[in-house]
Design a protein around this motif. Structure first.
Motif, PDB file in Angstrom:
ATOM      1  N   PHE A  90       0.843  -1.194   0.000  1.00 36.27           N
ATOM      2  CA  PHE A  90       0.000   0.000   0.000  1.00 36.27           C
ATOM      3  C   PHE A  90       0.881   1.248   0.000  1.00 36.27           C
ATOM      4  CE2 PHE A  90      -3.137   3.126   1.426  1.00 36.27           C
ATOM      5  CZ  PHE A  90      -4.241   2.734   0.671  1.00 36.27           C
ATOM      6  N   HIS A  91       0.453   2.222  -0.810  1.00 38.22           N
ATOM      7  CA  HIS A  91       1.115   3.526  -0.877  1.00 38.22           C
ATOM      8  C   HIS A  91       0.009   4.556  -0.670  1.00 38.22           C
ATOM      9  CE1 HIS A  91       4.825   5.603  -1.773  1.00 38.22           C
ATOM     10  NE2 HIS A  91       4.233   6.379  -2.675  1.00 38.22           N
ATOM     11  N   TRP A  92      -0.021   5.142   0.522  1.00 39.74           N
ATOM     12  CA  TRP A  92      -1.131   5.980   0.965  1.00 39.74           C
ATOM     13  C   TRP A  92      -0.933   7.412   0.475  1.00 39.74           C
ATOM     14  CZ3 TRP A  92      -1.760   7.691   6.741  1.00 39.74           C
ATOM     15  CH2 TRP A  92      -2.939   8.431   6.887  1.00 39.74           C
ATOM     16  N   THR A  93      -1.736   7.821  -0.478  1.00 39.22           N
ATOM     17  CA  THR A  93      -1.670   9.176  -1.007  1.00 39.22           C
ATOM     18  C   THR A  93      -2.993   9.889  -0.762  1.00 39.22           C
ATOM     19  OG1 THR A  93      -2.423   8.534  -3.227  1.00 39.22           O
ATOM     20  CG2 THR A  93      -0.044   8.495  -2.805  1.00 39.22           C
ATOM     21  N   ALA A  94      -2.908  11.192  -0.505  1.00 44.59           N
ATOM     22  CA  ALA A  94      -4.095  12.017  -0.318  1.00 44.59           C
ATOM     23  C   ALA A  94      -3.742  13.445  -0.690  1.00 44.59           C
ATOM     24  CB  ALA A  94      -4.579  11.955   1.135  1.00 44.59           C
ATOM     25  N   ASP A  95      -4.546  14.019  -1.563  1.00 40.94           N
ATOM     26  CA  ASP A  95      -4.339  15.406  -1.996  1.00 40.94           C
ATOM     27  C   ASP A  95      -2.938  15.625  -2.573  1.00 40.94           C
ATOM     28  OD1 ASP A  95      -6.926  16.073  -1.033  1.00 40.94           O
ATOM     29  OD2 ASP A  95      -6.099  16.319   0.991  1.00 40.94           O
ATOM     30  N   GLY A  96      -2.458  14.627  -3.320  1.00 39.83           N
ATOM     31  CA  GLY A  96      -1.160  14.760  -3.956  1.00 39.83           C
ATOM     32  C   GLY A  96       0.023  14.506  -3.050  1.00 39.83           C
ATOM     33  N   ARG A  97      -0.223  14.247  -1.780  1.00 42.05           N
ATOM     34  CA  ARG A  97       0.856  13.967  -0.826  1.00 42.05           C
ATOM     35  C   ARG A  97       0.838  12.493  -0.441  1.00 42.05           C
ATOM     36  NH1 ARG A  97       0.460  17.186   4.402  1.00 42.05           N
ATOM     37  NH2 ARG A  97       2.328  15.942   4.781  1.00 42.05           N
ATOM     38  N   VAL A  98       2.013  11.973  -0.149  1.00 46.22           N
ATOM     39  CA  VAL A  98       2.106  10.609   0.373  1.00 46.22           C
ATOM     40  C   VAL A  98       2.115  10.694   1.888  1.00 46.22           C
ATOM     41  CG1 VAL A  98       3.526   8.533   0.515  1.00 46.22           C
ATOM     42  CG2 VAL A  98       3.288   9.728  -1.664  1.00 46.22           C
ATOM     43  N   ARG A  99       1.160  10.029   2.500  1.00 51.65           N
ATOM     44  CA  ARG A  99       1.043  10.053   3.964  1.00 51.65           C
ATOM     45  C   ARG A  99       1.712   8.845   4.608  1.00 51.65           C
ATOM     46  NH1 ARG A  99      -2.828  14.006   5.147  1.00 51.65           N
ATOM     47  NH2 ARG A  99      -3.031  15.285   3.275  1.00 51.65           N
ATOM     48  N   ALA A 107      10.176  12.610   5.774  1.00 53.16           N
ATOM     49  CA  ALA A 107      10.799  13.899   5.475  1.00 53.16           C
ATOM     50  C   ALA A 107       9.987  14.709   4.471  1.00 53.16           C
ATOM     51  CB  ALA A 107      12.213  13.676   4.939  1.00 53.16           C
ATOM     52  N   GLY A 108       8.744  14.301   4.230  1.00 54.10           N
ATOM     53  CA  GLY A 108       7.873  15.053   3.340  1.00 54.10           C
ATOM     54  C   GLY A 108       7.925  14.638   1.892  1.00 54.10           C
ATOM     55  N   GLY A 109       8.631  13.536   1.588  1.00 55.67           N
ATOM     56  CA  GLY A 109       8.779  13.106   0.211  1.00 55.67           C
ATOM     57  C   GLY A 109       7.731  12.088  -0.211  1.00 55.67           C
ATOM     58  N   GLN A 110       7.793  11.723  -1.474  1.00 57.10           N
ATOM     59  CA  GLN A 110       6.865  10.744  -2.036  1.00 57.10           C
ATOM     60  C   GLN A 110       7.272   9.307  -1.718  1.00 57.10           C
ATOM     61  OE1 GLN A 110       4.095  11.313  -4.361  1.00 57.10           O
ATOM     62  NE2 GLN A 110       4.198  13.435  -3.679  1.00 57.10           N
ATOM     63  N   GLY A 111       8.519   9.122  -1.263  1.00 54.87           N
ATOM     64  CA  GLY A 111       9.006   7.767  -0.998  1.00 54.87           C
ATOM     65  C   GLY A 111       9.335   7.003  -2.256  1.00 54.87           C
ATOM     66  N   ALA A 112       9.266   7.654  -3.402  1.00 54.33           N
ATOM     67  CA  ALA A 112       9.502   7.016  -4.694  1.00 54.33           C
ATOM     68  C   ALA A 112       9.658   8.109  -5.753  1.00 54.33           C
ATOM     69  CB  ALA A 112       8.325   6.096  -5.052  1.00 54.33           C
ATOM     70  N   PRO A 113      10.274   7.787  -6.891  1.00 46.11           N
ATOM     71  CA  PRO A 113      11.081   6.588  -7.123  1.00 46.11           C
ATOM     72  C   PRO A 113      12.453   6.721  -6.455  1.00 46.11           C
ATOM     73  CG  PRO A 113      10.298   7.596  -9.206  1.00 46.11           C
ATOM     74  CD  PRO A 113      10.148   8.605  -8.108  1.00 46.11           C
ATOM     75  N   LEU A 114      12.759   5.827  -5.512  1.00 42.83           N
ATOM     76  CA  LEU A 114      14.033   5.900  -4.805  1.00 42.83           C
ATOM     77  C   LEU A 114      15.215   5.577  -5.703  1.00 42.83           C
ATOM     78  CD1 LEU A 114      13.361   4.382  -1.287  1.00 42.83           C
ATOM     79  CD2 LEU A 114      13.336   6.763  -2.005  1.00 42.83           C
ATOM     80  N   VAL A 115      14.974   4.868  -6.803  1.00 40.41           N
ATOM     81  CA  VAL A 115      16.089   4.546  -7.699  1.00 40.41           C
ATOM     82  C   VAL A 115      16.650   5.788  -8.375  1.00 40.41           C
ATOM     83  CG1 VAL A 115      15.345   2.191  -8.130  1.00 40.41           C
ATOM     84  CG2 VAL A 115      14.520   4.035  -9.607  1.00 40.41           C
ATOM     85  N   ALA A 116      15.978   6.941  -8.218  1.00 43.54           N
ATOM     86  CA  ALA A 116      16.461   8.170  -8.863  1.00 43.54           C
ATOM     87  C   ALA A 116      17.875   8.521  -8.429  1.00 43.54           C
ATOM     88  CB  ALA A 116      15.511   9.324  -8.565  1.00 43.54           C
TER      89      ALA A 116
END
Length: 395
Positions: A103-112, A142-151
């Motif tokens: 699960f990747h919990w997103t709401a209003d464009g943010r990842v929670r 830290a306020g990030g999307q958590g992805a894509p970490l491979v960046a």
């Protein structure tokens, strides 16, 4: 600073656990990666069925999540044990396990929040080695999307290539990393890669077929323009980066809703699959064009779909579309190698994120550490993060 690391990965297609072993050596600003080999082990059919049944939009229970966490952890542990024996001659020093995203919990464009399961204690117990896991949660905190970490790995890997190269991963979800350009480095999920295609094939085959093998079904079909137009109207595509998505959005009910009420006769299964394949090619190509990419270096399971790769090339005339073999990493295991690198960075106290790519407030040292059979002894902390990744052939 040198270390032998095994990277473990199972992506959003949740079909297998992939392992890649590498010798990694940090020399000034360059991280040298020597591939030692890869292997892959398919999930047990019953385990994969249970995982599929628990994923969004299905309801599940904590009992089911606990069981999956254990069984997936045991599967990862067995793959890590095999990789240590078969690829590393018993001399691996660290395991880096991405786990299985559920699960990747997103709401209003943010990842929670984000949840990857596959308990690392099983890996540590089976191999006796320390394990870095749970990479994504720190970037989300830290306020990030958590992805894509491979960046972070892509940017080092592509740094010395000319022009504006784009790294593309075609898993269940497609994501890109763009090196350079007026907006600086960027990375984000462009939309579905295999997620909707796989869902459609399972639906139309009544569960007999898990995927469109070799793109054969799509090759027999014709793109259904009204369906493609309806799918392209998805608001996610117009949102600015950084952004991430997953099977929480792109799943079978989403597709069935798009199919409902189309004008004329319902499209045939092969036409639906051709249209979904074209959707992936179009949304990826739109992103590449938006950033004036000069070449695409693709990896992931989607590279084994020749119909998808042909459609993508047709969408990008004049832009070479290559697989990651061209830059020294096999397409099927590129992400596993990337997580081996991220584990190495964590073990040396170095950040594994690029805030411009994930949207985080700052770069973070990623993951949690699970000790192996002996005392946890980390190498001395590095004082300088690498800016280049060079892939070198084994001696």
């Amino acid at each position: 600073m040198a270390m032998r690391v095994i990277g473990l990965m199972s992506g959003t297609s949740h079909d297998a656990v992939d392992a890649a072993a590498a010798d990694l050596r940090l020399d000034a600003d360059t991280l040298h990666l020597t591939p030692l080999g890869t292997l892959s082990q398919a999930y047990d059919e019953r385990l994969r069925a249970a995982l599929t049944a628990a994923l969004p939009p299905a309801d599940t229970t904590l009992e089911a999540v606990c069981a999956l966490d254990t069984l997936i952890g045991q599967t990862f542990a067995e793959v890590a044990h095999r990789a240590g024996r078969e690829l590393c001659a018993g001399r691996a020093e660290l395991i880096a396990s991405h786990g299985q995203t559920v699960f990747h919990w997103t709401a209003d464009g943010r990842v929670r929040g984000t949840l990857q399961i596959g308990r690392p204690s099983w890996i540590a117990e089976r191999t006796g080695l320390p394990v870095v896991s749970d990479f994504r949660a720190r970037d989300v905190a830290a306020g990030g999307q958590g992805a894509p970490l491979v960046a972070a790995v892509d940017l080092m890997w592509l740094r010395d290539r000319p022009g504006r190269p784009v790294a593309l991963n075609l898993g269940g979800i497609a994501n890109i990393t763009v090196s350079g350009g007026p907006r600086g480095p960027l990375a984000y999920d462009t939309g579905p890669a295999n997620a909707l295609v796989d869902a459609a094939v399972r639906h139309f085959s009544h569960g007999r077929d898990p995927l469109d093998t070799d793109g054969a079904l799509a090759a027999r079909g014709t793109v259904h323009r009204p369906l493609l137009d309806r799918l392209l109207a998805e608001p996610y595509y117009a949102r600015p980066a950084p952004k991430t998505t997953g099977k929480e959005l792109f799943h079978l009910p989403y597709l069935l809703a798009a199919l409902a009420g189309l004008p004329g006769a319902s499209p045939a299964p092969q036409d639906v699959v051709a249209t979904l394949t074209a959707l992936t090619a179009r949304t990826v190509a739109d992103a590449v064009r938006d950033h004036a990419g000069t070449e695409v270096i693709a990896s992931g399971g989607g590279t084994r779909n020749p119909t998808l790769m042909r459609m993508l090339a047709a969408e990008l005339p004049g832009v070479p579309v290559r697989t990651s073999d061209a830059a020294g990493l096999p397409p099927a295991a590129k992400e596993s190698y990337a997580f081996a690198v991220l584990g190495f960075l964590t073990a040396h106290g170095l950040p594994g994120t690029v805030p411009a790519c994930t949207g985080a407030r700052h770069a973070s040292v990623l993951g949690s550490l699970t000790p192996g059979s002996g005392p946890l002894r980390l190498p001395p902390a590095a004082t300088r993060s690498p800016t280049r990744l060079r892939v070198t052939a084994p001696p």
